[in-house]
Design a protein around this motif. Sequence first.
Motif, mmCIF file in Angstrom:
data_model
loop_
_atom_site.group_PDB
_atom_site.id
_atom_site.type_symbol
_atom_site.label_atom_id
_atom_site.label_comp_id
_atom_site.label_asym_id
_atom_site.label_seq_id
_atom_site.Cartn_x
_atom_site.Cartn_y
_atom_site.Cartn_z
ATOM 1 N N ARG A 60 35.497 -34.106 -5.068
ATOM 2 C CA ARG A 60 35.372 -33.348 -3.829
ATOM 3 C C ARG A 60 35.303 -34.339 -2.679
ATOM 4 O O ARG A 60 34.830 -35.467 -2.846
ATOM 5 C CB ARG A 60 34.087 -32.506 -3.887
ATOM 6 N N ARG B 123 24.503 -26.611 -3.313
ATOM 7 C CA ARG B 123 25.820 -26.662 -3.955
ATOM 8 C C ARG B 123 25.705 -26.309 -5.434
ATOM 9 O O ARG B 123 26.571 -25.644 -6.006
ATOM 10 C CB ARG B 123 26.452 -28.040 -3.783
ATOM 11 N N GLN C 21 32.521 -34.780 -9.321
ATOM 12 C CA GLN C 21 31.818 -33.552 -9.674
ATOM 13 C C GLN C 21 31.514 -33.531 -11.178
ATOM 14 O O GLN C 21 32.180 -34.200 -11.971
ATOM 15 C CB GLN C 21 32.670 -32.340 -9.297
ATOM 16 N N GLN D 255 22.723 -30.742 -1.741
ATOM 17 C CA GLN D 255 23.102 -30.815 -3.155
ATOM 18 C C GLN D 255 22.482 -29.662 -3.954
ATOM 19 O O GLN D 255 23.142 -29.061 -4.824
ATOM 20 C CB GLN D 255 22.656 -32.140 -3.751
#
Length: 477
Positions: free
Chosen positions: A226, A147, A220, A144
Motif C-alpha cells: 500500500r 486500518r 501489508q 494502524q
Amino acid sequence: MPQADLVVVANRLPVDHDETVDGGWRRSPGGLVTALEPVMRGADGAWVGWPGRAGLKAEPFEFEGTQLVPVELSDEEVELYYEGFSNDTIWPLYHDVIAAPRYRRQWWESYVQVNERFAEAAASATAEGGTVWVQDYQLQLVPQLLRQARPDLTIGYFHHIPFPAYGLYSQLPWRRQVLEGLLGADVIGFQRVADAGNFARAVRRQLRYETKASGITVPQPDGTVRTAVARAFPISIDTASYEELARREDVRARAAEIRESLGNPKHILLGVDRLDYTKGIRHRLKAFGELLQDGRLDVEDVTLVQVASPSRERVAAYVQLRDEIELTVSRINGDYDTMGHSAIRYLHQGYPREEMVALFLAADVMLVTALRDGMNLVAKEYVASRVDNRGVLILSEFAGAADELGSALRINPHDIGTLKDTIMQAVEMSPAEQGRRMRALRKKVRDNDVEKWSRDFLDALDTARARNSAARSEAAS
C-alpha cells in the motif's frame, strides 16, 4: 448513533462541559477547534474525543450540527496517557529535547490502551467507505488500529507539532510501533517540509521501507503493498473571521482602551503563548529586561504585555517554568516600574477571541520567539487582525510559520544580542516599511487560510481513496 461519512478523531472534543449553560456544553477555545470548525461546519460529520474531565461519562450527542462521540478517560489514564506519555515523553522529544523526555513503560502501556479505545469509537462512528481524520501526537497509533478494524476506510493523520530529526527520534523505545501506527494512514500530514523529511528518514532507518516523493511503500499482511503519502500541509486560520473582528467598532474601541490602561506608551510589545517551555518566553523577557537595563528602551515609552495561558499545570516542568517566568517578571518590574508605567503586564489567563484581536490591534510589535513550534497560529492571527497594515511581526525561524511569513523580522531566539537589535529595529520601523511588510504578510495569510489547508488535505485523501480503489480492483482481477 448514526454513522458519519467524515469523522475527526482528536484528544479533545470541541466542547467543554459546563453545567451553567443550556445543554451543559460550550465550545472550546483551543487552536485545533478553531482550525477545524470551518471544516466541520461544511460537513455532516462526527467528532470523537475526550470531554476534558476525568471520569465523565457521556453518551454521543449533537452540538451545533456535529455529532460528538465522547471517549471516557479515568484519572489514572489522564495521568499516564496524557500527562505522562503524551506530554512528558512525546512533547519534549518532538520539540528537540528542550526539556528532557522521560520514558516509562507504564505510560506507554496506557497510551496503547487509550489509542485502542479511540480507534474503536472511530470505527463505530464511521459509515461504510467513510473518511477518518486523526489529529495529533496523542493518537499516533490510531491510524494502524483503524486500518486493522476497518480496511474499507480512508484514513488521514495530521501531526500538529514538529517531527524530530532521526538522531533524536531514535531515542524513543517504542519508535517502530509509533512509525507503524502512523503508516496506517493513507495521508500523513506535517506542518513543514522538513518534518515530513524527518519522518521519511525515520521510516527508512527503522522499517527499511522504500520512500519516494510519490509515497512510502507499506507492506501489508496479505503480501500486497500500500502507498502512504507523507508531506507538508501547513495549517492556518479562519482569516476572514479575524478581519471581521478587527473592523468592528467595539473591538477597535477596546484596543484604544487597552493602550489607555497601559498609560498610552509610545510602543506596546506583545507576546501571546501557552505557558510552555517551547515558546521562548524566558528569552524574550531576558532581551526586554536587558534593553531596559542598557537604556535603549525606557519604561515610560515601551510596555511588554505577556499573555501566558495556563497549560498542563500538573506536569512538573510546567510548574517550574511558571515560577521562573513570574520571578523574572517581578524582578524586571521591581527594577524599572514607575508610578505611571509598568515594564511588563503579565497575564496568566486565557481570553476570548474578541479580546485577543483588540490586543493585536493595540500592539505595535508582536513577539513570537518559539524555540521550536509546529506552526504558531498566533503569528497568523496577528497578521490577519492588522487590517490597518501597521504593526511588526518578530518571528522565530524555528516556528513553522517562518516558512510562509517571509516578510516578518526573523530571529534566532537563542541569540539574545540579535533579538535585542531586532526589537529595536521593530520599534523604530517607519510606517511606510511597516505597511510594505504587513501587506505582504496579509496576502500570504489570506491566500493560505484554514479552508485551503483542510481542502488540500481532504483532496489528498480523495486522491488516496481513488488510488486504493484502483489498486484493489487490479488485485481482484
